[in-house]
Motif scaffolding. Structure first.
Motif, PDB file in Angstrom:
ATOM      1  N   CYS A 242      -4.049   0.545  -2.078  1.00  0.00           N
ATOM      2  CA  CYS A 242      -3.290  -0.542  -2.683  1.00  0.00           C
ATOM      3  C   CYS A 242      -2.651  -0.071  -3.992  1.00  0.00           C
ATOM      4  CB  CYS A 242      -4.194  -1.742  -2.948  1.00  0.00           C
ATOM      5  SG  CYS A 242      -3.313  -3.152  -3.687  1.00  0.00           S
ATOM      6  N   THR A 243      -1.362  -0.363  -4.174  1.00  0.00           N
ATOM      7  CA  THR A 243      -0.656   0.039  -5.390  1.00  0.00           C
ATOM      8  C   THR A 243      -0.922  -0.916  -6.553  1.00  0.00           C
ATOM      9  OG1 THR A 243       1.314  -1.180  -4.656  1.00  0.00           O
ATOM     10  CG2 THR A 243       1.171   1.167  -4.079  1.00  0.00           C
ATOM     11  N   HIS A 244      -1.598  -2.058  -6.255  1.00  0.00           N
ATOM     12  CA  HIS A 244      -1.907  -3.018  -7.314  1.00  0.00           C
ATOM     13  C   HIS A 244      -3.352  -2.889  -7.795  1.00  0.00           C
ATOM     14  CE1 HIS A 244       1.612  -6.013  -6.345  1.00  0.00           C
ATOM     15  NE2 HIS A 244       2.019  -4.834  -6.756  1.00  0.00           N
TER      16      HIS A 244
ATOM     17  N   THR B 196       0.828  -1.198   0.000  1.00  0.00           N
ATOM     18  CA  THR B 196       0.000   0.000   0.000  1.00  0.00           C
ATOM     19  C   THR B 196       0.869   1.256   0.000  1.00  0.00           C
ATOM     20  OG1 THR B 196      -0.120   0.037   2.423  1.00  0.00           O
ATOM     21  CG2 THR B 196      -1.874  -1.142   1.244  1.00  0.00           C
ATOM     22  N   LYS B 197       0.275   2.336  -0.464  1.00  0.00           N
ATOM     23  CA  LYS B 197       0.850   3.663  -0.322  1.00  0.00           C
ATOM     24  C   LYS B 197      -0.093   4.480   0.552  1.00  0.00           C
ATOM     25  CE  LYS B 197      -1.342   5.331  -4.587  1.00  0.00           C
ATOM     26  NZ  LYS B 197      -1.117   5.981  -5.910  1.00  0.00           N
TER      27      LYS B 197
ATOM     28  N   GLY C 210      -5.730  -0.766  -6.338  1.00  0.00           N
ATOM     29  CA  GLY C 210      -6.268   0.581  -6.156  1.00  0.00           C
ATOM     30  C   GLY C 210      -7.321   0.719  -5.080  1.00  0.00           C
TER      31      GLY C 210
END
Length: 275
Positions: A105-107, A90-91, A109
């Protein structure tokens, strides 16, 4: 909750909901019987914000503040490192159109939102005594509390309160009415406490309790209570008895910044609403 208060009441002219939990000690099933008795007239309770203070035997006055206090939730979004849906990293950013930092989540979203938990329990009264349980678990091991715990998915607040009462005190009760809703923003919890009566005197501590005991109103161990929410609930009840009428209460418990979690008196009770 205010909707429930319009339905559940303490005087004639209100609809009275009686909920009964039936469970045998050798049975794992719980059955809930709901009966409603309506009168020809109904009045709506109105609420006015007040600050409260009390001087009760054996206890300190409830703290009061001069201004409303806004406290952010203690949930630390930066602790969320991975997505609960896909497992991706996550960012931590403020999404468009929002104001709070979120874990994204960076994958996939998806955004992980943190929401308060609801704690439900019973204030059980029997012949001018209240039933308390001595905790056998942390936090606050060895201190006294009302039977209460987290609400489970698939049950109503009243059902959860009766289940927790059975699990912690081995007691079956009749739920009389909602008594208090207490929000604690700092720790992300909302307490919903129901006034209840014992169906019989057959109670005993469950695995999470060391002892269960009925305390006279002048015997309540205020110096050995587990949580601020329980301290407030019992004080509100005693103050209602002094005034001759038990009411429904809503309030926000704001813990003092920097105070120890074990200091149950380090708080202010803000935005106290009552009929």
């Amino acid at each position: 909750m205010l909707k429930a208060v319009q339905i559940l009441g303490w005087s004639s002219g209100l609809t009275i909901i009686s909920q009964r939990l039936t469970r045998t000690r050798n049975s794992s099933s719980i059955s809930l019987k709901l009966s409603a008795f309506s009168s020809s007239s109904r009045r709506i309770l109105s609420f006015n914000p007040t600050r409260m203070s009390s001087s009760l035997p054996g206890s300190d006055p409830l703290p009061k503040s001069q201004t409303f206090v806004s406290v952010q939730s203690s949930g630390d979004v930066r602790k969320i490192k991975f997505c609960q849906w896909c497992g991706g990293p996550t960012k931590h950013e403020i999404p468009d159109g929002e104001e709070k930092l979120r874990a994204i989540c960076t994958h996939c979203g998806k955004i992980a939102y943190q929401n308060p938990k609801m704690v439900v329990g019973c204030l059980i009264v029997h012949e001018e005594k209240v039933l308390l349980c001595k905790r056998n678990i942390q936090p606050s091991h060895g201190l006294w509390t009302l039977p209460a715990g987290y609400l489970e998915v698939g049950e109503s607040a009243a059902e959860g309160a009766m289940r927790e009462t059975w699990e912690e005190a081995g007691a079956t009760v009749d739920v009389i009415s909602p008594f208090a809703q207490l929000d604690i923003p700092l720790i992300g919890q909302t307490y919903v406490i129901f006034l209840a009566s014992l169906k019989n005197l057959d109670f005993a501590p469950g695995p999470e309790s060391l002892e269960c005991r009925l305390f006279g109103l002048d015997e309540i161990p205020f110096d050995s209570l587990a949580f601020s929410s329980i301290y407030v609930t019992l004080n509100l009840y005693l103050e209602d008895l002094k005034k001759g009428k038990v009411k429904f209460h809503y309030g926000t418990i704001n813990k003092r910044p920097g105070s120890s979690p074990s200091d149950i008196r380090a708080f202010t009770l803000d935005y106290h609403l009552q009929p």
